[in-house]
Every structure is written in C-alpha cells, then in structure tokens.
Scaffold this active site. Sequence first.
Site, PDB file in Angstrom:
ATOM      1  N   HIS A  54     -42.343 102.652  62.313  1.00 58.41           N
ATOM      2  CA  HIS A  54     -41.365 101.518  63.227  1.00 58.41           C
ATOM      3  C   HIS A  54     -41.025 102.011  64.323  1.00 58.41           C
ATOM      4  CE1 HIS A  54     -40.778 100.019  59.014  1.00 58.41           C
ATOM      5  NE2 HIS A  54     -41.074  98.588  59.433  1.00 58.41           N
ATOM      6  N   ASP A 112     -43.570  91.528  62.807  1.00 58.96           N
ATOM      7  CA  ASP A 112     -43.523  92.524  61.625  1.00 58.96           C
ATOM      8  C   ASP A 112     -43.919  91.882  60.361  1.00 58.96           C
ATOM      9  OD1 ASP A 112     -43.039  94.665  60.139  1.00 58.96           O
ATOM     10  OD2 ASP A 112     -40.826  94.759  60.358  1.00 58.96           O
TER      11      ASP A 112
END
Length: 877
Positions: free
Chosen positions: A433, A537
């Site tokens: 991330h 995402d």
Amino acid sequence: MTTHPQPNARNRSDPLIEASQVGYAIDVRVFLAIITTTMAVAFGAGVMMGPSDPALVIPVLNLMGMPIPPGLEQYRRLDGMNFDDSISVSSAAGKFGADYRAPTITTHSGSKKAKIQQGVISADGNIVIHDDDEDDEDDNVRITQPRREATNHIATLGQKIRETHVNIDTPVLEGTADDLPFERDIYISNASGDEDIDAMKNTNLRDQTMPSGQHLLVDIKNVDAAFLNSESRLAEAMVKSVEAAGLTMLSYHCHSLHPAGVSCVGVLLESHISFHTWPDEGVITLDMFTTSSKPLLPALPEIERLFGVPRVNAETGEEEEPVSVWSHELRGFRTDEERRANVYDDNSDLSNWITSPLEVTKKQIVTVKTEIQQIDIWDASEREDLPSYEDGVRLGFGPDDPRWMQHEYASPTRLLFLDGALLAIADSDAEFHESLVHPGMFAHPSPKNVAILGGGDGATLREVLRHRSVEKVTMIEKDAKLVELARVHLPKMCNCSEIVGSTEVCFDDARVELVYQQPKDYFALNNLTDIDFLVLDGTVPETDREVPEHWFNDKKFVDAMIDSLSENGVLATQVGTAPTILDPRADLSVFRHRERFINSLEANPKIKSIFIYEEAHCGFYEPKAFLVACRDVTCRRHWYAETDEIDYAIYDRIGGLKDGKPSLVHYDGATQRSFQAPPRAWETVYCRREPEPFECAYRGLDKNAELFEFDPENEEESSFEIRMSKNKETGEDEVGVYAKVDMPEGSYLMPTHLAASFEVSDDSMENVHANTQIEGVDKATVIEDFIDFIDTHGHPSIQEGSGKNYVEVGGSFMMRISEDPEEANVRRWIPSHPDGGRPKFSPVYDRHRHSFDVFLVASRDIKAGEEVVKPVGLWDI
C-alpha cells in the site's frame, strides 16, 4: 566356396584351457532328494500348525500313516458321505436383505448307487442337507462346521491382520439395491416436468452427468492413542463426519491392525471416506471424496473436532493441542465457465494459497457470501516460515536463542480474498500500500482532495491519511460488509491510532466520507472535477475471457475518472502481476485488460504522462505492478526527483508517528529512485505492439555502428582534433572540432565525453541565480561564469516537464553550432518522435532517458579533415 567360422567355435589350434573345480561338487540326485524332503516336511508342518481343509489333510495323513488329530475325526465319515464325495456350493442369484437366499450345497457320491443331495448353509454357518430317503425319519442332515479363530500362521509374512467388522445399525446398504434413498442415475433431461427438475435442484442428488467432484485430505497429529486404536469410536466419528458433510453413508467397515492402528473405509452414495491411524505417534490421515456439489469445506471444523481428540503429554501431564493440515481439491472435469465461477478452482488465489497446499497450516477466520462477492479471511503459515523480528521481540528471544530457527514460533499471516482473488497480505501490506499510494501522492505538489475507489480493508485509506496536506477523503466501496469485517478481523490494516491528528480506526477519521455504492454509479451521479489524487484499489482481472464490467475495460468510465481530476490531478492504481520477457503481445495475453486500460489513458488528451513501476516485496508470488497517470506534464519533475528531495518531502509532508518513529516502513527516496525506470520486461512487451513503436529501434546502441572518441592526451589515437579558425561572418578566431578520419553516417561521436555530461535541475539553477541577486553578497565571478557556461552549453532534457538539464563538459561542447542545416553533420542519437515530443507512455523513453539526452551521431558521412558541426535547436523537443 568360402566358409565362415562359427563365432563360438574354437579353433583347433587354440590351446586347451585346463578346467579346475570351483566350489564344492554335489550329486544332482542328492540335491533333488534334499529338496523333496524339505517340501514334505514343510507341508506336514503346515498341516499340523495352520488351518487347512480336512478333505485335503485326512487322506494325506492316512497315506503317511499318521494319526488323525482330535477334532477331525467327525470328518472321516458322515452319514454315508466319505471324502471321495465331492461337495459343490452354489450361491443363489438373489439380493441382500429380506429376499436373500442362502447358498445351496449339492453332493455327488462316488458310488453308482449314490443319489444327489441338496443342502443349504444355515444362519449359524452349518451345512444342512435334505435327504429324501423314505427310510429315514429325519430328512435333514446337519453338518457341523467347527469355528476356528484366525491364527498367526508360521508361514505368514509379517503380522496377520485381525479383522473386525463394524456396521451401521439402520440400515446397511450395499450394492445396487432398489431401496437406496436416492435415485442412482439422475439426468435433468429425463425429468418429466418442471416440478421434477425443481425437486432435483433442491436436493443433494448425485448428478452423474457431471464427471467432477471434491477431494478433502486431512492429517491430524497429537491425537489420543486410545481413540486412534478404537474401531468403535473411530467408526462413530466417521459416521458423524459424513452427516456433518451432508452426505449419505451406505456401508463401512474398520480393520484393527497389530500391534496397533486402525484402517477404516466407508462407501458413500456420493463416493467414499477412508482413514488410517498411528496410535503411538498420535497421527491420523483421512481423505473424503464426493461427487456431490455440496461444499466439503464447511464440514472441516467438525471433522477436526471429531477426530482431533487431544492426547496427554506423558512427561508434563498436560493435554497437547491437536494440529491439523489439510488440502481441498476440485477433481474431475468442469466447463471453463464452471471453473471461473468456483472460488476453489485451482486457478484461483484462494486455492493456490490456502485450500490446495497440504504443507500450509491455515485457519479460517471468516467466510461471507454477500450479494456482491465472497469475502474470505484466513490465517496461514508454511512449514518453512521462521519467526519474524516482531515475533522475536514479542517472545523475548535473545541473540543465540535457538527458537529463531523453529517454525512453531512463527506467527501466521492474515490474508484477504475477494471472490477467490488475493487482495491483501497483512504481513506485507505496508510494502504494497505504500507503493500504491505514495509515489502518486508525491507526484502532486500538495494533494488536498482525495478519492479512493474500493479499498474496503482500510490500508489505502491509512496511507492517504498520513499526508498532512489532505483535507478530504471520499472512499467509494461497493460492499459495506467488507468494511465491517475489516474493523473486526483486519485491525492492523485500518489502524490509524499512531497517525498524528487521526483516530484509532481509519474509517472514523473526520476527513473521511464513506460511500457504499458502485464506483461507476457514483461517478455517473456526481459531476466531480476537483480530485487531486484518485487511487483505484481493487482486484485486477488476469484472464483470457472478457470482463466488460471491470473499469479496465470501460473507456467511458476511465474518461469520467480523468475528467474528475483537478488540473494537476494524479491517478494511481495497481495493474496486477508484472510481465516477463517471455510474455506475448499484451493485447493477446491474459493482461489484455491492463493493456486496454493503458490504451484508454493514452488516448485521452488530458493525460500528459504515464509511469509504470514494480514492487517485488509485496508478499505475492510474483512482483506487483503499479501505474501513475498525470494530467500535468510537470509531475515528471516530482517523479524523477532525487532521493534527497523525496526524503525531505516525506519529512515535510508526513513527518513521524506519535511515538516519534518514522511513518513509512518501506517507501523513501531510494525506493522512488528504483521506480523511475521500469524493468526491461515492460520495454520488451511494449515493443511487441503492432506496429512497433518508433523508439523501440533505439533500445540499445547499434553494435554495428562505429565509435569515434576524442582523446586530447593521445593525439595519435584520437579521432578528432581541435583547431582555431576564423568565423566567416565576424572574422573572429573561434575553436572548431575536426574529424581526423572518415566517419560513416550513424557513427557515435565522442560517446565517452558525452556520457560524462552532468545533470542539473531547474530548481538548482534557480537557487544559484537567486544567490547572486542577494543584496550585500559580493558577486562570485566563478559562480557567474559557471551559470554562463550552463546557459551556453547545457540543454533541457527531451523528457518534457522533468526539470532536468544536461551540460556537456567534454570535447563536444567545442563543436560549432550552425543555423545552416546543410552545413550541420551531427544529430542526437534518437531523432524527434514522428508524433512530436515523446509518448505519454513509453517504457523505452523511461529506461533510456539519460542516453537519449546526451548521445550524438553523425547525420551523414563525415570526411577526414571536415569540421564537425551541430545544428541550431539540436536538443529542442
């Protein structure tokens, strides 16, 4: 006639070899006598010590003159029968159950006056012969068969197995009896009507038209020895396991083995269940196969409970927790559509990471089937895993502690799957991330308004909230259940408690707005135009089938996302598995969806630059790829920033955590430096596009072209010389560079000197200029001269917006510049792109940008003695 000697024939002239006896001589008759005697003794021993047929033994004993052993006398004569009579047994052709008929026995006397006698085997195992002789009062003759227990025969290899049969009480079903609880052959096409079809769909019937099934393997250790040695307890557990799986037991039996252990097998309507135990080792291995479509995995916890009876440690007296490893496989043959729809298919991440590997220790945390998707969260560890640094700190390991090398002390990692695709790994979520969010965030000078599409686990939101410039985050997640589960089962990923100014759970931060809606619907209903940073995402399709619903394949939605960006807005996303140099053209591979997405970005006039990069430390089997797209070309300036610039930007915008520790554990200036040039595989696959992109012809220096160097310290070896000449227009003396040898077109000129060109950024130049303008500071002649030299001999990078300048410091800066294109005989190595500028997306330009900015070649043949001349605007974009 020519004769040919036989290959094995000895020539008469060959010398005779004297034969000599080897070993001991024995007469063959003696040898045969010994063998015969040994066989007779062995046969006799077998007769006396092992179970044998009296009909065979008694005549042999009579022949040998030996007495008949007790218990066999009753067989010498029996109601007119002797052992010259033959007895044949024939089984009635019937069924098991109420209609069962016992086998019949027919005797044929050797006497001519003998008659045929019929008999049956009674329930107690004796033979009852019906005699229809009128002289006999009783027409039935009973032949008593002695019951003999199995013995360990002297000739048996190994331990003889004692068989114990344990059967189901109600009912025992075997074979193909008509009273099975379900029809055996079920074909939907044979159903008489819609009601029959609906009834079949609502049952657990076995559809034999589908040659497929499921296979569950379970190994458990630390199990109680008494339990593992008990046929009845194991049989009970087996029956309950079958019930827990929703399957149908037909019959089963168990074999108790010597010296210990039990083997059991059960026949199911849907297939079978079987297992074997090792009581002393506390181990049981079990497998269950079913052709039913009913999932087997929901029954796994009950199977582990029924068979995982804990054993007590003999030394400590404490119970040992049973440990199980298991594997689930889909067997047989399914259609491609059925395989794609099944999250446990061997092509899914859930199968490859969790359900299939037997060597992986795993624990199911939660599995939820929502209206949108299936969400799976698991804990898993492999046998080779060793304790992490955090494990050692938590458990207090010392430097020489042997537990550092023991798997038992390694913590499992938590994994999140959506519809069978692996989305996040808790142990390496920071690497993933941080790589997804921060390269794009730092490509923007000051992102304030951020939108996240997906990201229900909370980790992307966590990284965005680290930036102090962020004022608002809109998170559009299609499945509210995922956020709910993340709060409970993925606390590490959505933990913002250490971020200054945030909350314990990232979703609760005041800057965050949660929107539970399909992203496409949200963008269709909202006219967004001011998003500074948009991050996608979610899972990425890597398949040969069409996935029109995914945003990668929806150009209209891609354009809507670009329109939502501010003037210098940035879009970032992960784009799946990194390619290899063996991959085919992208639009012909499983990465076709990614290629379409990139094509959509390239086609949109608002996008000015696209960057691709990889991160190999995300915890996945292969490196993950990411993409950043910018609306403003100046984002190249931030993308190509030096490591110290990035490190300072992190310090300035993010700072540290509440405890003073660094906020980021993976991303920094050096990491960004590794992202600036994509790996070669991207270039290789990009250049397989048709037609081949223009710049692909310049992926490396032409090995067939000659190199001509300038060596001022060795004039004989140097291919150039420096001369003074009169300027034709001004008449002033000026320096010129001349060729000493013939130089063909395309030859590389002074490559070593040009490679030594130094790079200076626009920011550095502005700072130097500003320093010379400060009042009260004496003018530094050296600095001013340096600035003048850069202005005269430096040129901007052809990577527009990068803010980089290259200054020639070798012999090339002495080449004369001419406005006459006919006079010039030098050009830069890569010519101007036919489309003007450089492509928005080009791994070739990204990988070779420095070479493209410095190398020069001969634009035509240059003769010896000819001056080498540059054209005006040589480095113009």
